[in-house]
Design an enzyme around this catalytic site. Sequence first.
Site, PDB file in Angstrom:
ATOM      1  N   GLU A   1     -74.152 -34.988 -85.020  1.00 30.58           N
ATOM      2  CA  GLU A   1     -75.553 -35.020 -85.286  1.00 30.58           C
ATOM      3  C   GLU A   1     -75.956 -36.446 -85.769  1.00 30.58           C
ATOM      4  O   GLU A   1     -76.970 -36.863 -85.228  1.00 30.58           O
ATOM      5  CB  GLU A   1     -75.758 -34.317 -86.847  1.00 30.58           C
TER       6      GLU A   1
ATOM      7  N   CYS B   1     -74.852 -34.743 -92.687  1.00 30.18           N
ATOM      8  CA  CYS B   1     -75.734 -34.668 -91.677  1.00 30.18           C
ATOM      9  C   CYS B   1     -77.005 -33.740 -92.043  1.00 30.18           C
ATOM     10  O   CYS B   1     -77.961 -34.254 -91.260  1.00 30.18           O
ATOM     11  CB  CYS B   1     -74.981 -34.046 -90.441  1.00 30.18           C
TER      12      CYS B   1
ATOM     13  N   GLU C   1     -64.569 -40.217 -83.699  1.00 30.88           N
ATOM     14  CA  GLU C   1     -63.494 -40.192 -84.910  1.00 30.88           C
ATOM     15  C   GLU C   1     -62.846 -41.747 -84.765  1.00 30.88           C
ATOM     16  O   GLU C   1     -62.994 -42.397 -83.975  1.00 30.88           O
ATOM     17  CB  GLU C   1     -62.467 -39.163 -84.785  1.00 30.88           C
TER      18      GLU C   1
ATOM     19  N   ASN D   1     -69.145 -36.218 -81.799  1.00 31.73           N
ATOM     20  CA  ASN D   1     -68.564 -36.818 -82.721  1.00 31.73           C
ATOM     21  C   ASN D   1     -67.756 -37.796 -82.449  1.00 31.73           C
ATOM     22  O   ASN D   1     -67.062 -37.834 -81.142  1.00 31.73           O
ATOM     23  CB  ASN D   1     -67.518 -35.913 -83.654  1.00 31.73           C
TER      24      ASN D   1
HETATM   25  N1  THU Z   1     -68.039 -32.653 -87.306  1.00 31.90           N
HETATM   26  C1  THU Z   1     -69.226 -32.975 -86.475  1.00 31.90           C
HETATM   27  O1  THU Z   1     -69.556 -33.759 -85.710  1.00 31.90           O
HETATM   28  N2  THU Z   1     -70.419 -32.263 -87.072  1.00 31.90           N
HETATM   29  C2  THU Z   1     -70.414 -31.465 -87.894  1.00 31.90           C
HETATM   30  O2  THU Z   1     -71.350 -30.560 -88.268  1.00 31.90           O
HETATM   31  C3  THU Z   1     -69.281 -30.857 -88.739  1.00 31.90           C
HETATM   32  C4  THU Z   1     -68.047 -31.894 -88.367  1.00 31.90           C
HETATM   33  C5  THU Z   1     -67.065 -33.242 -86.815  1.00 31.90           C
HETATM   34  C6  THU Z   1     -66.473 -34.591 -87.776  1.00 31.90           C
HETATM   35  C7  THU Z   1     -64.884 -34.647 -87.249  1.00 31.90           C
HETATM   36  O3  THU Z   1     -64.889 -35.674 -86.176  1.00 31.90           O
HETATM   37  C8  THU Z   1     -64.669 -33.281 -86.889  1.00 31.90           C
HETATM   38  O4  THU Z   1     -65.790 -32.569 -86.592  1.00 31.90           O
HETATM   39  C9  THU Z   1     -63.834 -32.420 -87.726  1.00 31.90           C
HETATM   40  O5  THU Z   1     -64.324 -32.466 -88.959  1.00 31.90           O
END
Ligand code: THU
Length: 141
Positions: free
Chosen positions: A64, A98, A53, A51
């Site tokens: 994902e 996702c 941000e 992820n």
């Molecule tokens: N997040 C993901 O990368 N994948 C998921 O399936 C659930 C959530 C991330 C998004 C954000 O950066 C952090 O987790 C908190 O929601």
Amino acid sequence: MTQDVQDVQAAQAALIAAARQVREQAYAPYSKFGVGAAVLDEHGHIHAGCNVENAAYPQGWCAEASALAAMVAAGGRRVLAVAVCAEAPEPVTPCGGCRQKLREFAAADCPVWVADLRGLRASHTLGELLPHSFGPQHLKP
Ligand code: THU
């Protein structure tokens, strides 16, 4: 044990290892919630992503999405299996958006393996996570 079962177990172990490893690269300064994801493509290649941000919160994206982008950039067009790795009280399944992104490249029987640092926590199919989904076939004339 049949070769098929061994192949699935080997793929599962490799995907979970890749998701766990790439999670360490997560850029999650706001949520502090690192996620890693890995997809197996039709060529037998594994693509991983974390992820990412953003200070403008909605502009961040999920692990994902990163893994899928890496797959497409490398020429992969089908997802045969998925692994996600995160640390949480409950197994972390892909978010709704996702699930739809994965749906573009994966069949309903595609396994989605959910892991934490101790290993596999849950196993689903994409069809279980996103039933009655909209997909590319709906756009065919
Ligand atoms: N997040 C993901 O990368 N994948 C998921 O399936 C659930 C959530 C991330 C998004 C954000 O950066 C952090 O987790 C908190 O929601």
